[in-house]
Scaffold this active site. Structure first.
Site, PDB file in Angstrom:
ATOM      1  N   CYS A  51      -0.589   0.746  19.605  1.00 39.73           N
ATOM      2  CA  CYS A  51      -0.616  -0.399  18.688  1.00 39.73           C
ATOM      3  C   CYS A  51      -1.978  -0.655  18.039  1.00 39.73           C
ATOM      4  O   CYS A  51      -2.057  -0.825  16.813  1.00 39.73           O
ATOM      5  CB  CYS A  51      -0.232  -1.684  19.423  1.00 39.73           C
ATOM      6  SG  CYS A  51       0.958  -1.481  20.746  1.00 39.73           S
ATOM      7  N   LYS A  54      -3.489   2.293  15.885  1.00 36.05           N
ATOM      8  CA  LYS A  54      -2.515   2.476  14.786  1.00 36.05           C
ATOM      9  C   LYS A  54      -2.672   1.383  13.729  1.00 36.05           C
ATOM     10  O   LYS A  54      -2.709   1.639  12.533  1.00 36.05           O
ATOM     11  CB  LYS A  54      -1.105   2.482  15.383  1.00 36.05           C
ATOM     12  CG  LYS A  54       0.042   2.646  14.415  1.00 36.05           C
ATOM     13  CD  LYS A  54       0.529   1.388  13.777  1.00 36.05           C
ATOM     14  CE  LYS A  54       0.870   0.267  14.713  1.00 36.05           C
ATOM     15  NZ  LYS A  54       2.057   0.455  15.511  1.00 36.05           N
ATOM     16  N   HIS A 444       4.660 -23.128  -1.130  1.00 36.33           N
ATOM     17  CA  HIS A 444       4.601 -22.499  -2.432  1.00 36.33           C
ATOM     18  C   HIS A 444       3.166 -22.287  -2.867  1.00 36.33           C
ATOM     19  O   HIS A 444       2.337 -23.164  -2.655  1.00 36.33           O
ATOM     20  CB  HIS A 444       5.333 -23.391  -3.454  1.00 36.33           C
ATOM     21  CG  HIS A 444       5.501 -22.748  -4.783  1.00 36.33           C
ATOM     22  ND1 HIS A 444       6.356 -21.696  -4.986  1.00 36.33           N
ATOM     23  CD2 HIS A 444       4.904 -23.001  -5.966  1.00 36.33           C
ATOM     24  CE1 HIS A 444       6.282 -21.326  -6.256  1.00 36.33           C
ATOM     25  NE2 HIS A 444       5.417 -22.099  -6.876  1.00 36.33           N
TER      26      HIS A 444
END
Ligand code: NDP
Length: 460
Positions: A51, A54, A444
């Site tokens: 993990c 990578k 938003h």
């Protein structure tokens, strides 16, 4: 938990990976006398060859797109960006060393005795520790097997030329041409990494479409996006043989194609890492998947011997091993009886480019499980790409059990999909309904707000 045990330790953990270290630390925090044996690196696969490195390489590969995207926002780079593999690799090595040190200090700080040795079971309470200093035995009331998994490479002529995922991180030189065999997590992640870093990249998968078991639409969408980014995908074929040429490899495929590459990675799955662990000696056998059977208290057929993580059935994921470690410690070293882990809503991310994030059921699995489902999906160009000029698209998808309105699956392919789905996973884990999603006000402008504004039914 009685401390006055006839054994040297209350708990001995074999394997200092994610699951083993968490077990040892948490058990020690209850006052138990704990030791851990490890003969390789502290932190196991995740920290050393999984993990963590990578993800660092994935970040590196994403810069490629970022440089391309920057121009539309007014940034002018002094010239074409160039990539230096040695810098990335060596910075990664330093970072992993730093993490190894943190793990060591964490264990010491928790009062856990660390044996730098290869451990194998002698009997239900005794372990033989083998190191350069010879063999010693250590006894413990309980022994936890946490040795994880190990990459497996199929046998074909020239398979010895293929590297596995333990060997791919520290390549001496950068492969201009890279080939990966497999269609699972590791294959798609490394195809994206080397493609992003600038290799001419090929992925070879024996089936129709990679990422078996994931939502079909997610698989198809990811396939199109990866192809668009330049990964050469070869499906319905396999490697027949590899021949070494002077300074490269000729990879012969079963469909008749021959590819010349510099590095071949076999990402063809992992098997339980049980070599010389002594399971046979104790009569402990594996299930048909090659995993160690355990009950809900993580006890093997011998109750003093426990196992967790990639050695046992269930998803091979670091957070699963860690969650199991906490459960195991609760069961065996505290008065708490923990609620059983819910394996059905474990979120996961695949760090291919773009990333995949997913939790719950695929559309196909939901159709099998429920009489009627509702599918809401959207596929759009993220706002960032209105100016960047990139054609990368994002997919978001919710799957709802029609009878109860409960959201039973959420899927995303797009930038930071893992980050987004981690939040959505709480809602899916909690069993929230589509109405709950609809009543949640969006943030938003984000991509993630689509998950709470999906109103148009795509199909039933
Ligand atoms: P996977 O099991 O995910 O994939 C193995 C792949 O190899 C499959 O596509 C399989 O094909 C193929 N394969 C198997 N045998 C052969 C063969 N003889 N010839 C050709 N192809 C073959 O394994 P990985 O190695 O990719 O990863 C191991 C595990 O590690 C993952 O399952 C995952 O749990 C974990 N992991 C998690 C990550 C994350 O969370 N992001 C990242 C990396 C790994 P088929 O599909 O046809 O069976």
């Amino acid at each position: 938990m009685a401390n006055a045990s006839e054994y040297e330790y209350d708990l001995l953990v074999i394997g200092a990976g994610s699951g083993g270290v968490r077990t040892a630390r948490m058990a020690a925090a209850t006052g138990a006398r704990v030791a851990i044996a490890e003969d390789r690196y502290l932190g196991g696969t995740c920290v050393n060859v999984g993990c963590v490195p990578k993800k660092l390489y994935s970040y590196a590969a994403h810069f490629h797109d970022s440089f391309d995207d920057a121009a539309g926002f007014g940034w002018q780079l002094p010239g074409p960006a160039s990539f230096d593999w040695a810098t990335l690799r060596d910075n990664k090595i330093s970072e992993i060393k730093r993490l190894n040190g943190i793990y060591q200090r964490m264990l010491e700080g928790a009062g856990v005795t660390l044996f730098n040795a290869r451990a194998s079971l002698a009997d239900a309470h005794t372990v033989i520790m083998s190191s350069e200093h010879g063999d010693t035995t250590v006894t413990a009331e309980k022994i936890v097997l946490a040795t994880g998994g190990w990459p497996w490479v199929p046998d074909f002529p020239g398979s010895e030329y293929a590297l596995d995922s333990n060997q791919i991180f520290d390549l001496a030189s950068f492969p201009k041409r890279f080939l990966v065999l497999g269609g699972g997590y590791i294959a798609v992640e490394f195809a994206s990494i080397f493609n992003g870093l600038g290799s001419d990249t090929h992925l070879i998968y024996r089936g129709e479409l990679f990422l078996k078991g994931f939502d079909q639409q997610v698989r198809e969408f990811t396939c199109a996006q990866m192809e668009h980014k330049g990964v050469n995908l070869h499906f319905n074929t396999n490697i027949e043989r590899i021949e070494a040429t002077q300074d490269a490899y000729s990879v012969y495929l079963t469909n008749g194609d021959v590819l010349e590459v510099d590095v071949v990675l076999a990402a063809t799955g992992r098997k339980a890492n049980i070599n010389n662990l002594g399971l046979d000696k104790l009569g402990l056998s594996l299930d048909e998947q090659g995993k160690i059977p355990v009950n809900e208290r993580f006890e093997t057929a011998l109750p003093s011997i426990l196992a967790l993580g990639d050695l046992t059935a269930g998803p091979e994921l670091t957070p699963v091993a860690i969650a199991e470690a906490m459960q195991l410690v609760d069961h065996h070293f505290t008065d708490t009886v923990p609620k059983a882990l819910d394996y059905s809503t474990i979120p996961t991310a695949v760090f291919c480019h773009p990333n995949i994030g997913t939790v719950g059921l695929s559309e196909e699995a939901a159709r099998e499980k429920f009489t009627n489902i509702r599918v809401y999906s959207t596929d759009f160009r993220a706002m960032k790409h209105t100016l960047s000029g990139s054609h990368e698209r994002t997919l978001m998808k919710l799957i709802v059990d029609d009878a109860t309105d409960v959201v039973v699956g959420a899927h995303m392919v797009g930038e930071e999909a893992g980050e987004v789905i981690q939040g959505i996973a709480i809602a899916v884990r909690a069993g929230l309904t589509k109405e709950d999603f609809d009543r949640t006000v969006g943030i938003h402008p984000t991509g993630a707000e689509e998950f709470v504004t999906l109103r148009t039914l795509t199909r039933t």
